[in-house]
Enzyme design. Structure first.
Site, PDB file in Angstrom:
ATOM      1  N   ASN A 129       0.867  -1.177   0.000  1.00 36.96           N
ATOM      2  CA  ASN A 129       0.000   0.000   0.000  1.00 36.96           C
ATOM      3  C   ASN A 129       0.907   1.231   0.000  1.00 36.96           C
ATOM      4  OD1 ASN A 129      -1.769   2.072   0.574  1.00 36.96           O
ATOM      5  ND2 ASN A 129      -2.288   1.350   2.634  1.00 36.96           N
ATOM      6  N   SER A 168       3.707  -2.213  10.171  1.00 34.93           N
ATOM      7  CA  SER A 168       5.172  -2.258  10.309  1.00 34.93           C
ATOM      8  C   SER A 168       5.785  -3.606   9.932  1.00 34.93           C
ATOM      9  CB  SER A 168       5.590  -1.846  11.720  1.00 34.93           C
ATOM     10  OG  SER A 168       5.160  -0.520  11.993  1.00 34.93           O
ATOM     11  N   GLU A 179      -5.131  -4.913  10.809  1.00 35.26           N
ATOM     12  CA  GLU A 179      -4.065  -3.945  11.019  1.00 35.26           C
ATOM     13  C   GLU A 179      -4.300  -3.193  12.321  1.00 35.26           C
ATOM     14  OE1 GLU A 179      -2.152  -2.641   7.079  1.00 35.26           O
ATOM     15  OE2 GLU A 179      -4.045  -1.580   7.195  1.00 35.26           O
ATOM     16  N   GLU A 233      -6.630   4.689   8.007  1.00 36.38           N
ATOM     17  CA  GLU A 233      -6.429   6.109   7.674  1.00 36.38           C
ATOM     18  C   GLU A 233      -7.673   6.702   7.019  1.00 36.38           C
ATOM     19  OE1 GLU A 233      -2.715   5.526   5.630  1.00 36.38           O
ATOM     20  OE2 GLU A 233      -1.776   5.025   7.549  1.00 36.38           O
TER      21      GLU A 233
END
Ligand code: PGA
Length: 251
Positions: free
Chosen positions: A12, A213, A168, A100
């Protein structure tokens, strides 16, 4: 059965990318020629680069996807992009409900479900993202939050062929922090059970990606956790040298 699921390693790019950066997928495609992997590989650049990257990786097994789509196929929605447009530009996947988007654009589970439905309508595979905040984890709410998000974000008609779930943890995205293998296994096993209730017999076959991460140094360990069928990678997907290091977890 989980062990027969073909993993997916998805990059991404978020709001990063330029004509100059096309050298990275070009390099990745070249590197892939010498690497035998058991996973599918996907790059999700900003939509403005979809077509360019599709051209650059032509002939390789790298697929191209979008990072978001509107629920409608077309219309008066200034600045938005539909799933049909992504499909027309060569995308085969689209990420929906990334944290996000949920935070910056106040997207609800219902919005995410509508976007996933739009992806299916356009023939795209929807990568539906879920994940808890640090506050929710500290409050012991992680599994309940995941259940709630799954219940609201997976539209009817979802199956293992048109849907991927990405777990996530929000606190692990872009922070360098990763969930421990035990935390990942716990969350993924919970997701597996939930989607098996929501999607019936498709649940056990559906890919569940871990994101947050992921890098070459932790990929093998994270990908080895129970019910992990691949990775959704942000920062480390921008450089071919890093991304290939994660893909190699599936050699
Ligand atoms: P990160 O991002 O790998 O940079 O943490 C993951 C994501 O947001 O998909």
């Amino acid at each position: 059965m989980p062990q027969t699921i073909k993993p997916l390693v998805a990059g991404n790019w978020k709001m990063n990318g330029s004509t100059a950066m096309l050298k990275e997928p070009r390099l990745l495609a070249a590197m892939m020629r010498d690497v035998k992997t058991k996973c599918d590989i996907l790059v999700c650049p900003p939509a403005i680069l979809t077509r360019r990257i599709k051209g650059v990786v032509k002939g390789s097994k790298i697929k191209v996807g979008g990072q978001d789509c509107h629920a409608a196929a077309s219309g008066a929605h200034t600045g938005d992009i539909s799933a049909e447009m992504l499909q027309d530009a060569g995308a085969t996947y689209v990420i929906v409900g990334h944290s996000e988007r949920r935070t910056n654009h106040k997207e609800s589970d219902a919005t995410v479900a509508a976007k996933a439905k739009a992806a299916h309508r356009a023939g795209l595979i929807a990568i539906i993202c879920i994940g808890e905040t640090l506050e929710q984890r500290k409050g012991g709410q992680t599994l309940a939050v995941l259940s709630e998000q799954l219940k609201g974000s997976i539209p009817e008609g979802s199956n293992a062929a048109n849907t991927v779930i990405a777990y996530e943890p929000v606190w692990a995205i872009g922070t360098g922090l990763t969930a421990s293998t035990a935390e990942v296994a716990e969350a993924h096993t919970h997701v597996r059970n939930d989607i098996s209730k929501i999607m019936g017999e498709e649940g056990p076959k559906t890919r569940i990606l871990y994101g947050g991460s992921v890098k070459p140094s932790n990929a093998v360990e994270l990908m080895g956790a129970a019910n992990v069928n691949g990775a959704l990678v942000g920062g480390a997907s921008l450089k071919a040298a890093d991304f290939i290091g994660i893909i190699k977890a599936y050699m």
